[in-house]
Scaffold this active site. Structure first.
Site, PDB file in Angstrom:
ATOM      1  N   LYS A 138       2.393   2.051  15.645  1.00 18.42           N
ATOM      2  CA  LYS A 138       1.352   1.026  15.478  1.00 18.42           C
ATOM      3  C   LYS A 138       0.683   0.824  16.833  1.00 18.42           C
ATOM      4  CE  LYS A 138      -0.463  -1.904  12.498  1.00 18.42           C
ATOM      5  NZ  LYS A 138      -0.751  -1.698  11.069  1.00 18.42           N
ATOM      6  N   ASP A 178      -6.656  -1.253  10.809  1.00 20.46           N
ATOM      7  CA  ASP A 178      -5.881  -2.449  10.433  1.00 20.46           C
ATOM      8  C   ASP A 178      -6.847  -3.609  10.622  1.00 20.46           C
ATOM      9  OD1 ASP A 178      -2.993  -3.449   9.825  1.00 20.46           O
ATOM     10  OD2 ASP A 178      -3.591  -4.745  11.452  1.00 20.46           O
TER      11      ASP A 178
HETATM   12  P1  NAP Z   1      -9.201  -7.642   7.357  1.00 18.48           P
HETATM   13  O1  NAP Z   1     -10.096  -6.752   6.570  1.00 18.48           O
HETATM   14  O2  NAP Z   1      -9.504  -7.918   8.780  1.00 18.48           O
HETATM   15  O3  NAP Z   1      -9.071  -9.016   6.540  1.00 18.48           O
HETATM   16  C1  NAP Z   1      -8.262 -10.064   6.909  1.00 18.48           C
HETATM   17  C2  NAP Z   1      -8.701 -11.280   6.103  1.00 18.48           C
HETATM   18  O4  NAP Z   1      -7.763 -12.329   6.273  1.00 18.48           O
HETATM   19  C3  NAP Z   1     -10.072 -11.833   6.527  1.00 18.48           C
HETATM   20  O5  NAP Z   1     -10.769 -12.224   5.380  1.00 18.48           O
HETATM   21  C4  NAP Z   1      -9.698 -13.049   7.376  1.00 18.48           C
HETATM   22  O6  NAP Z   1     -10.674 -14.080   7.388  1.00 18.48           O
HETATM   23  C5  NAP Z   1      -8.475 -13.531   6.614  1.00 18.48           C
HETATM   24  N1  NAP Z   1      -7.591 -14.379   7.405  1.00 18.48           N
HETATM   25  C6  NAP Z   1      -7.195 -14.229   8.685  1.00 18.48           C
HETATM   26  N2  NAP Z   1      -6.328 -15.212   9.019  1.00 18.48           N
HETATM   27  C7  NAP Z   1      -6.194 -15.977   7.904  1.00 18.48           C
HETATM   28  C8  NAP Z   1      -5.442 -17.147   7.592  1.00 18.48           C
HETATM   29  N3  NAP Z   1      -4.642 -17.692   8.500  1.00 18.48           N
HETATM   30  N4  NAP Z   1      -5.543 -17.661   6.345  1.00 18.48           N
HETATM   31  C9  NAP Z   1      -6.332 -17.095   5.408  1.00 18.48           C
HETATM   32  N5  NAP Z   1      -7.080 -16.001   5.648  1.00 18.48           N
HETATM   33  C10 NAP Z   1      -7.008 -15.454   6.875  1.00 18.48           C
HETATM   34  O7  NAP Z   1      -7.684  -7.069   7.359  1.00 18.48           O
HETATM   35  P2  NAP Z   1      -6.967  -6.209   6.243  1.00 18.48           P
HETATM   36  O8  NAP Z   1      -7.147  -4.764   6.577  1.00 18.48           O
HETATM   37  O9  NAP Z   1      -7.360  -6.708   4.900  1.00 18.48           O
HETATM   38  O10 NAP Z   1      -5.434  -6.539   6.542  1.00 18.48           O
HETATM   39  C11 NAP Z   1      -4.828  -7.724   6.057  1.00 18.48           C
HETATM   40  C12 NAP Z   1      -3.324  -7.609   6.200  1.00 18.48           C
HETATM   41  O11 NAP Z   1      -2.847  -6.458   5.489  1.00 18.48           O
HETATM   42  C13 NAP Z   1      -2.780  -7.432   7.616  1.00 18.48           C
HETATM   43  O12 NAP Z   1      -1.497  -8.037   7.701  1.00 18.48           O
HETATM   44  C14 NAP Z   1      -2.623  -5.930   7.737  1.00 18.48           C
HETATM   45  O13 NAP Z   1      -1.671  -5.566   8.741  1.00 18.48           O
HETATM   46  C15 NAP Z   1      -2.092  -5.622   6.353  1.00 18.48           C
HETATM   47  N6  NAP Z   1      -2.256  -4.235   5.910  1.00 18.48           N
HETATM   48  C16 NAP Z   1      -3.487  -3.655   5.883  1.00 18.48           C
HETATM   49  C17 NAP Z   1      -3.614  -2.356   5.404  1.00 18.48           C
HETATM   50  C18 NAP Z   1      -4.960  -1.723   5.264  1.00 18.48           C
HETATM   51  O14 NAP Z   1      -5.006  -0.605   4.724  1.00 18.48           O
HETATM   52  N7  NAP Z   1      -6.037  -2.353   5.655  1.00 18.48           N
HETATM   53  C19 NAP Z   1      -2.468  -1.633   5.033  1.00 18.48           C
HETATM   54  C20 NAP Z   1      -1.220  -2.260   5.044  1.00 18.48           C
HETATM   55  C21 NAP Z   1      -1.129  -3.571   5.493  1.00 18.48           C
HETATM   56  P3  NAP Z   1     -12.093 -13.921   8.145  1.00 18.48           P
HETATM   57  O15 NAP Z   1     -12.919 -13.120   7.180  1.00 18.48           O
HETATM   58  O16 NAP Z   1     -12.541 -15.318   8.297  1.00 18.48           O
HETATM   59  O17 NAP Z   1     -11.805 -13.219   9.420  1.00 18.48           O
END
Ligand code: NAP
Length: 457
Positions: A138, A178
């Site tokens: 990571k 991520d």
């Molecule tokens: P992302 O596209 O950056 O989206 C994150 C979302 O969460 C945004 O809408 C953000 O709000 C919101 N957020 C942040 N803090 C928050 C809180 N305290 N309460 C409520 N909403 C909140 O990220 P992502 O890729 O979807 O990833 C989300 C999670 O999944 C992370 O833990 C990541 O490590 C995990 N993950 C992702 C993947 C992947 O393929 N993307 C794979 C496995 C795991 P804003 O829009 O206001 O910023």
């Protein structure tokens, strides 16, 4: 993340693992997220340790808790005002026993050694669960793309890759996106890698655009996979998502596509959230509107209420105030605590599957597991993203490009296999239905067997 569990015999660990955790805390001081991830895994390894004393003899647990390599580097770049900015970059290559290190890059001000190590440690086991040839790693930076111009984001990505390129490669370490790193950032990173190395090495990064080596379904994969996983869990109770009330936290990549697949499977998604608060639409979320607001306009979720009557936005409050049958935390770490878990359990919760990494605090996880509802930990429930990254690597290696339908079918098969491994291992360990024990033990055995076969490395 609140506090680090102390190791005064109160950790509840198998006695032979107590000293391992003590070493982790001593070697990685002030890294509570990493400590919590380690204790979360070690605390469930009793069955496998009893069955395989050779793992302790070969000191496999110690070796797995110590990253193979950790890289921390300076990232200097120039903003639009001509001012020099300095960020810190990280890449933790945690375990390469099963394949090249694989795991995303996170750009967010909260990124630290602790966060990167917790994510890298979890990634080892998640990747092992997919059954695909992937090691765990990571990385990221404390850079925030929010409020930065495209030019600034590009210069930052180029500066980061100027150092990172020395450490990665399709057979060595394959980063992906991520939080804060999507297709745009992967494009800038790939462009700089190609410029420096003079190689079109598609397999060095995943999450690429479709016209330059990306895979169909990668964007949707983590969210879709999470919905598939919860559907599999519900099947074990002769139930399904069809007709169930569902809430999904976040409004980012994982959340949006979890909502999409849940809706396709007949679930009624009534709430989601962003960092400013939560949205409630009792009539069911209008996903096209959410995509327009969050993916296209990159605007606050609250805008939804001005377009859809009957909906409301509650600022600075957790989505978990809304009663639901199925909760999918898909935003960030530690977003669902013990109080939230209690509220949800009191109002008829049937299942939780973690789309995000470690979104439930340790106390919340304990409550959910004790309650006997279905609880799918992130390393299993969100493995669809990295699994589809591996499918992207397969396509890159064979210079091939699969259809959406074929790729989605492979994703569904993989998520069913992940579910089956966890479910069967939980039964073998004498705790049927405990997906935490199932996921940790099943994945640990895969990594441990590979390490054992390779000798002391
Ligand atoms: P992302 O596209 O950056 O989206 C994150 C979302 O969460 C945004 O809408 C953000 O709000 C919101 N957020 C942040 N803090 C928050 C809180 N305290 N309460 C409520 N909403 C909140 O990220 P992502 O890729 O979807 O990833 C989300 C999670 O999944 C992370 O833990 C990541 O490590 C995990 N993950 C992702 C993947 C992947 O393929 N993307 C794979 C496995 C795991 P804003 O829009 O206001 O910023």
């Amino acid at each position: 993340m609140n506090s680090t569990p102390t190791n005064s015999g109160s950790t509840g660990l198998h006695p032979r693992l107590d000293s391992v955790f003590e070493t982790v805390v001593r070697r990685n001081p002030a890294e509570p997220e990493f400590h919590e991830a380690v204790i979360g895994v070690l605390g469930t390894l009793g069955p496998v340790i009893e069955k395989h004393p050779e793992y302790l003899e070969a000191r496999l647990v110690e070796r797995i808790c110590e990253p193979e390599r950790q890289i921390i580097f300076r990232v200097p770049w120039t903003d639009d005002q001509g001012q020099v900015q300095v960020n810190r970059g990280y890449r933790v290559e945690f375990n390469g026993a099963l394949g090249p290190f694989k795991g995303g890059m996170r750009f967010h001000p909260s990124v630290s050694s602790s966060i990167v190590k917790f994510l890298g440690f979890e990634q080892i086991f998640k990747n092992a669960l997919t059954g695909l040839p992937l090691g765990g790693g990571k990385g990221g930076s404390d850079f925030s793309p929010k409020g930065r111009s495209p030019g600034e984001v590009m210069r930052f990505c180029q500066a980061l890759m100027t150092e990172l390129h020395r450490h990665i490669g399709e057979y060595t370490d394959v980063p992906a996106g991520d939080i804060g790193v999507g297709e745009r950032e992967i494009g800038y990173l790939f462009g700089q890698y190609r410029r420096i190395t003079n190689r079109y090495e598609s397999g060095v990064l995943t999450g690429k655009g479709l016209t330059w080596g990306g895979a169909r379904v990668r964007k949707e994969a983590t969210g879709y996979g999470c919905a598939f996983f919860v559907e599999e869990m519900l099947k074990t109770k002769d139930s399904s998502l069809d007709g169930r009330t569902v809430t999904v936290s976040g409004a980012g990549n994982v959340a949006i596509y979890a909502i999409e697949k849940v809706q396709q499977l007949g679930g009624e998604v009534i709430g989601c959230s962003d960092s400013k608060g939560y949205l409630h639409d009792p009539a069911g979320l209008d996903l096209e509107l959410i995509k327009q607001i969050k993916e296209v306009e990159r605007a606050p979720l609250e805008k939804y209420t001005s377009e859809k009557s009957g909906s409301r936005f509650v600022a600075d409050a957790p989505l978990w105030d809304l009663p639901t049958e199925v909760a999918l935390p898909c935003a960030t770490q530690n977003e669902l605590d013990a109080d939230d878990a209690r509220k949800l359990l009191d109002s008829g919760l049937a299942a939780v599957a973690e789309g995000a990494n470690m979104p439930c605090t340790a106390d919340a996880v304990a409550l959910l597991r004790e309650s006997g509802i279905l609880y799918g930990p992130g390393k299993a429930a969100n493995a669809g993203g990295v699994a589809t990254s591996a499918l992207e690597m397969q396509q890159n290696a064979s210079r091939d490009s699969w259809t959406f339908e074929h790729t989605e079918k492979r994703l569904l098969e993989i998520m069913r296999d992940v579910h089956r491994s966890c479910h069967e291992m939980a039964e073998d360990c004498g705790v049927p239905g405990d997906y935490v024990v199932g996921a940790n033990n099943a994945s640990f055995v895969r990594v441990a067997e590979a390490m054992l076969a390779m000798g002391v490395t």
